[in-house]
Design an enzyme around this catalytic site. Structure first.
Site, PDB file in Angstrom:
ATOM      1  N   SER A   1       0.801  -1.220   0.000  1.00  0.00           N
ATOM      2  CA  SER A   1       0.000   0.000   0.000  1.00  0.00           C
ATOM      3  C   SER A   1       0.839   1.277   0.000  1.00  0.00           C
ATOM      4  O   SER A   1       1.593   1.539  -0.917  1.00  0.00           O
ATOM      5  CB  SER A   1      -0.950  -0.050   1.188  1.00  0.00           C
ATOM      6  OG  SER A   1      -1.810   1.047   1.161  1.00  0.00           O
ATOM      7  N   HIS A   2       0.735   2.032   1.096  1.00  0.00           N
ATOM      8  CA  HIS A   2       1.398   3.331   1.191  1.00  0.00           C
ATOM      9  C   HIS A   2       2.819   3.218   1.729  1.00  0.00           C
ATOM     10  O   HIS A   2       3.490   4.232   1.894  1.00  0.00           O
ATOM     11  CB  HIS A   2       0.572   4.230   2.120  1.00  0.00           C
ATOM     12  CG  HIS A   2       0.326   3.575   3.449  1.00  0.00           C
ATOM     13  ND1 HIS A   2      -0.547   2.531   3.597  1.00  0.00           N
ATOM     14  CD2 HIS A   2       0.876   3.779   4.656  1.00  0.00           C
ATOM     15  CE1 HIS A   2      -0.538   2.130   4.848  1.00  0.00           C
ATOM     16  NE2 HIS A   2       0.321   2.873   5.523  1.00  0.00           N
TER      17      HIS A   2
ATOM     18  N   ASP B   1      -2.099   6.703  -3.183  1.00  0.00           N
ATOM     19  CA  ASP B   1      -0.988   5.962  -2.574  1.00  0.00           C
ATOM     20  C   ASP B   1      -0.475   4.911  -3.564  1.00  0.00           C
ATOM     21  O   ASP B   1      -0.910   4.870  -4.720  1.00  0.00           O
ATOM     22  CB  ASP B   1      -1.422   5.315  -1.251  1.00  0.00           C
ATOM     23  CG  ASP B   1      -2.442   4.212  -1.443  1.00  0.00           C
ATOM     24  OD1 ASP B   1      -3.132   4.219  -2.498  1.00  0.00           O
ATOM     25  OD2 ASP B   1      -2.559   3.329  -0.577  1.00  0.00           O
TER      26      ASP B   1
ATOM     27  N   ASP C   1      -0.924   1.712  -4.107  1.00  0.00           N
ATOM     28  CA  ASP C   1      -1.832   0.780  -4.782  1.00  0.00           C
ATOM     29  C   ASP C   1      -3.152   1.432  -5.187  1.00  0.00           C
ATOM     30  O   ASP C   1      -4.103   0.742  -5.559  1.00  0.00           O
ATOM     31  CB  ASP C   1      -2.085  -0.466  -3.919  1.00  0.00           C
ATOM     32  CG  ASP C   1      -2.763  -0.146  -2.599  1.00  0.00           C
ATOM     33  OD1 ASP C   1      -2.575   0.970  -2.082  1.00  0.00           O
ATOM     34  OD2 ASP C   1      -3.489  -1.007  -2.069  1.00  0.00           O
TER      35      ASP C   1
ATOM     36  N   ASP D   1      -5.633   2.890  -3.675  1.00  0.00           N
ATOM     37  CA  ASP D   1      -6.927   2.837  -2.982  1.00  0.00           C
ATOM     38  C   ASP D   1      -7.137   4.037  -2.053  1.00  0.00           C
ATOM     39  O   ASP D   1      -8.248   4.328  -1.648  1.00  0.00           O
ATOM     40  CB  ASP D   1      -7.140   1.508  -2.237  1.00  0.00           C
ATOM     41  CG  ASP D   1      -6.068   1.213  -1.205  1.00  0.00           C
ATOM     42  OD1 ASP D   1      -5.106   2.001  -1.090  1.00  0.00           O
ATOM     43  OD2 ASP D   1      -6.198   0.183  -0.514  1.00  0.00           O
ATOM     44  N   ARG D   2      -6.052   4.760  -1.731  1.00  0.00           N
ATOM     45  CA  ARG D   2      -6.205   5.951  -0.880  1.00  0.00           C
ATOM     46  C   ARG D   2      -6.299   7.207  -1.733  1.00  0.00           C
ATOM     47  O   ARG D   2      -5.860   7.221  -2.888  1.00  0.00           O
ATOM     48  CB  ARG D   2      -4.998   6.105   0.032  1.00  0.00           C
ATOM     49  CG  ARG D   2      -4.874   5.013   1.051  1.00  0.00           C
ATOM     50  CD  ARG D   2      -3.739   5.300   2.000  1.00  0.00           C
ATOM     51  NE  ARG D   2      -3.707   4.250   3.015  1.00  0.00           N
ATOM     52  CZ  ARG D   2      -3.191   4.400   4.224  1.00  0.00           C
ATOM     53  NH1 ARG D   2      -2.636   5.538   4.575  1.00  0.00           N
ATOM     54  NH2 ARG D   2      -3.213   3.412   5.083  1.00  0.00           N
TER      55      ARG D   2
ATOM     56  N   SER E   1      -7.981   7.418   7.434  1.00  0.00           N
ATOM     57  CA  SER E   1      -6.666   7.110   6.855  1.00  0.00           C
ATOM     58  C   SER E   1      -6.664   7.317   5.341  1.00  0.00           C
ATOM     59  O   SER E   1      -6.059   6.550   4.612  1.00  0.00           O
ATOM     60  CB  SER E   1      -6.262   5.681   7.214  1.00  0.00           C
ATOM     61  OG  SER E   1      -7.264   4.777   6.792  1.00  0.00           O
TER      62      SER E   1
ATOM     63  N   LYS F   1     -11.479   0.270  -0.762  1.00  0.00           N
ATOM     64  CA  LYS F   1     -11.571   1.711  -0.912  1.00  0.00           C
ATOM     65  C   LYS F   1     -10.997   2.074  -2.278  1.00  0.00           C
ATOM     66  O   LYS F   1     -10.258   1.290  -2.876  1.00  0.00           O
ATOM     67  CB  LYS F   1     -10.875   2.432   0.228  1.00  0.00           C
ATOM     68  CG  LYS F   1      -9.426   2.071   0.445  1.00  0.00           C
ATOM     69  CD  LYS F   1      -8.955   2.770   1.700  1.00  0.00           C
ATOM     70  CE  LYS F   1      -7.503   2.522   1.999  1.00  0.00           C
ATOM     71  NZ  LYS F   1      -7.258   1.308   2.765  1.00  0.00           N
TER      72      LYS F   1
HETATM   73  C1  G16 Z   1      -5.228  -0.267   5.439  1.00  0.00           C
HETATM   74  C2  G16 Z   1      -6.649  -0.657   5.676  1.00  0.00           C
HETATM   75  C3  G16 Z   1      -7.448   0.519   6.164  1.00  0.00           C
HETATM   76  C4  G16 Z   1      -6.791   1.127   7.388  1.00  0.00           C
HETATM   77  C5  G16 Z   1      -5.370   1.485   7.075  1.00  0.00           C
HETATM   78  C6  G16 Z   1      -4.598   1.966   8.276  1.00  0.00           C
HETATM   79  O1  G16 Z   1      -5.158   0.638   4.372  1.00  0.00           O
HETATM   80  O2  G16 Z   1      -7.239  -1.161   4.502  1.00  0.00           O
HETATM   81  O3  G16 Z   1      -8.732   0.064   6.446  1.00  0.00           O
HETATM   82  O4  G16 Z   1      -7.493   2.263   7.798  1.00  0.00           O
HETATM   83  O5  G16 Z   1      -4.692   0.336   6.589  1.00  0.00           O
HETATM   84  O6  G16 Z   1      -4.534   0.936   9.204  1.00  0.00           O
HETATM   85  P1  G16 Z   1      -3.616   1.048  10.478  1.00  0.00           P
HETATM   86  O7  G16 Z   1      -4.109   2.248  11.231  1.00  0.00           O
HETATM   87  O8  G16 Z   1      -3.829  -0.236  11.208  1.00  0.00           O
HETATM   88  O9  G16 Z   1      -2.199   1.267  10.003  1.00  0.00           O
HETATM   89  P2  G16 Z   1      -4.070   0.468   3.244  1.00  0.00           P
HETATM   90  O10 G16 Z   1      -4.274   1.633   2.319  1.00  0.00           O
HETATM   91  O11 G16 Z   1      -2.746   0.516   3.970  1.00  0.00           O
HETATM   92  O12 G16 Z   1      -4.323  -0.854   2.636  1.00  0.00           O
END
Ligand code: G16
Length: 573
Positions: free
Chosen positions: A116-117, A291, A293, A295-296, A388, A399
């Protein structure tokens, strides 16, 4: 059903393959260990009710080692009798595109290769997660099963020489398994065209007084941005920043927030605190970033930051600007994660529709979208979001960063239909919203890479405080702590219970601070502190001024600075 050509490789397994908030994320060198990827994939197959005959989608955000991981998955999939694997060209697919493809092609599930990010490259992170047939992340019961299998695994099955040339679109049958390499963007782009009024948005883009800038941060959003924003909507190429995916994201941190998306943030006339830079000329009217991938999303107006929580509330309040919701007779449900601000709750109340609060993690929205609450009807739509930088809807089960940007463009296009009138800006729209609904001042402090034992000490202190709390206590003038607990979610659909989902401290006026440990980091622990205060009338304060007292109360009560030695957070969003 295993294939004749398969070989069983004996292994002793790994003890560190517990999926976090969104799959398994680790340093790349960990994934590069012999058999590491294969063990996780085999454990996933062992957790499903049979893998023979499955059709799967596989793709990732193009980070370093993705290409190797895709080929390893093909080998283990063939060894487990998978019937067909659909792969994005060159192994590239955004997370929302995988979700869309699983649903559109009625696949049984899919593997998404992303951290992801988190930064990518040989010394940074990789990741893998399994999504199920509704297109959403595996629910907790399944990730628990996968983890338990990773601890027990003694062999995996693979077919050697299952590699396929992923640069060529088309279908090959290799070792009895069909591998279809597809255009990475086509199905997703069609879906977006079916949701939004692209003609209306194009008219906004064509206005001489409107400029939109998009930053893909060298992640996988680039090809989707070119296909949709450039080819479909006519956004000039020079307005699409960093849209060539790179396997290390150009050395950047592909997280669309005020700190890491600094290039866009500066172009949009802001500093890393979201304050307007003085003397900045020629600032675009609308800016957005993705981000790794895709999705953000982060949404910015001219020298104006929109918090993700406000963005969720704004999109929900204006859902009628989007044909997908309008044609279904309006928005039917809103959902948010617990730490996300209550701004969307006020919208739900006004629309007189249900509002759900789930733990952090997109996987928790899936049940609501699929359930009878939603009438199992695609046209019974839900909007959901997280603080987030995640926003999305029931069109898929992840997302969706590009969707969120198109939603904002739809709102702007709707408000600016008459080209002869002065442009109604992002800031105008947000401030009008605050006037009508009040303002939820909100921010998040992240303390990254804290030593795990120190982070645990902070959390144990909070648990102890909660355990001993009986009566309301005045913490500071105007701030009476009236409630504190550890958030526990009772899923209304499958009745599963998810405990320990964040430490909540709620004041008598509804303002609050919340602590959580992140489930997505790969080094040490990340402590997140979320702070929120609602003001019905006083909507013109700075966020820092509005939240100052709550921040110091949270830091005092948790003793975070003393225990961790951290005087400042790593990132404020
Ligand atoms: C993932 C989850 C999200 C979550 C985020 C942050 O996003 O899919 O639902 O809000 O992580 O999670 P944490 O606070 O546990 O780091 P992504 O974009 O990283 O796949």
């Amino acid at each position: 059903m295993k294939r004749d050509l398969e070989e069983a490789i004996s292994v002793s397994g790994f003890v560190d393959q517990k999926p976090g908030t969104s799959g398994l994320r680790k340093k790349t060198v960990i994934f590069q260990q012999p058999h590491y990827v294969e063990c996780f994939v085999q454990s996933t197959f062992d957790s499903l009710d049979g893998s023979g005959g499955l059709t799967l989608v596989v793709g990732g955000d193009g980070r370093f080692y993705n290409d190797v991981m895709v080929q390893k998955i093909l080998g283990v999939a063939a060894g487990n009798g998978v019937k067909k694997v659909i792969v994005g060209q060159n192994g590239i697919l955004s997370t929302p595109a995988v979700s869309a493809l699983i649903r559109e092609l009625k696949a049984d599930g899919g593997f998404i290769l992303t951290a992801s990010h988190n930064p990518g490259g040989p010394s940074n992170d990789c990741g893998i997660k399994y999504n199920v047939s509704n297109g959403g992340p595996a629910p907790e019961y399944l990730t628990d099963r996968i983890y338990s299998n990773t601890l027990k695994i003694i062999k995996y099955f693979r077919v050697a020489n299952s590699e396929v040339d992923l640069s060529k679109i088309g279908t090959v049958v290799k070792n009895g398994m069909e591998v279809q390499v597809i255009d990475s963007t086509a199905v997703y782009r069609d879906l977006m065209e079916s949701i939004f009024d692209m003609k209306l948005i194009s008219a906004l883009i064509a206005r001489a007084d409107f400029r939109f800038v998009y930053d893909a941060m060298h992640g996988v959003a680039g090809p989707y941005a070119k296909s949709i924003f450039r080819e479909l909507l006519g956004v000039p190429m020079e307005c699409l920043l960093n849209c060539d995916p790179l396997d290390d994201f150009g050395g950047g941190h592909p997280d669309p927030n005020l700190t890491y998306a600094h290039e866009l943030v500066e172009v949009m006339g802001l500093n890393s605190k979201g304050e307007a830079l003085s003397g900045k000329e020629s600032v675009p009217d609308f800016g957005a970033a993705a981000d790794g991938d895709a999705d953000r999303n982060m949404v910015l107006g001219k020298s104006f930051f929109v918090t993700p929580s406000d963005s969720l509330a704004l999109i929900a309040a204006n859902a009628h600007c989007i044909p997908y919701f309008r044609d279904a007779g309006g928005l039917k449900t809103i959902a948010r994660s617990m730490p996300t601000s209550g701004a969307a709750d006020i919208v739900a109340k006004k629309l007189n529709i249900p509002m759900y609060q789930v733990p952090t993690g997109w996987k928790f929205f899936g049940n609501l979208m699929d359930s009878s609450i939603m009438g199992k009807d695609e046209k019974n739509p839900l909007i959901c979001g997280e603080e987030s930088f995640g926003t999305g809807s029931s069109h898929i089960r992840e997302k969706d960063g590009i969707w969120a940007v198109l939603a904002w463009l739809s709102i702007l296009a709707d408000r600016n239909k008459d080209p002869n009138l002065k442009l109604v800006s992002v800031q105008n729209i947000v401030e009008e919203h605050w006037k009508e609904y009040g303002r939820n001042y909100y921010c998040r402090y992240d303390y990254e890479e804290v030593q795990s034992d120190l982070a645990n000490e902070v959390m144990q202190g909070l648990t102890k405080y909660i355990g001993e709390f009986t009566d309301p206590v005045l913490l500071a003038p105007g701030y009476t702590l009236s409630e504190c607990d550890e958030f526990e979610y009772h899923d209304p659909i499958d009745e599963s219970v998810s405990s320990h989902q964040g430490w909540r401290f709620i004041m008598s006026d509804g303002s609050r601070f919340v602590f959580r440990l992140s489930g997505t980091g790969s080094v040490g622990a990340t402590i997140r502190l979320y702070i929120e205060k609602f003001e019905a009338k006083d909507i013109k304060m700075t966020t820092a001024a509005a939240l100052e007292t709550l921040v110091s109360l949270a830091l005092d009560l948790s003793n975070l600075q003393n225990i961790t030695g951290r005087n400042e957070p790593t990132v404020i969003t």
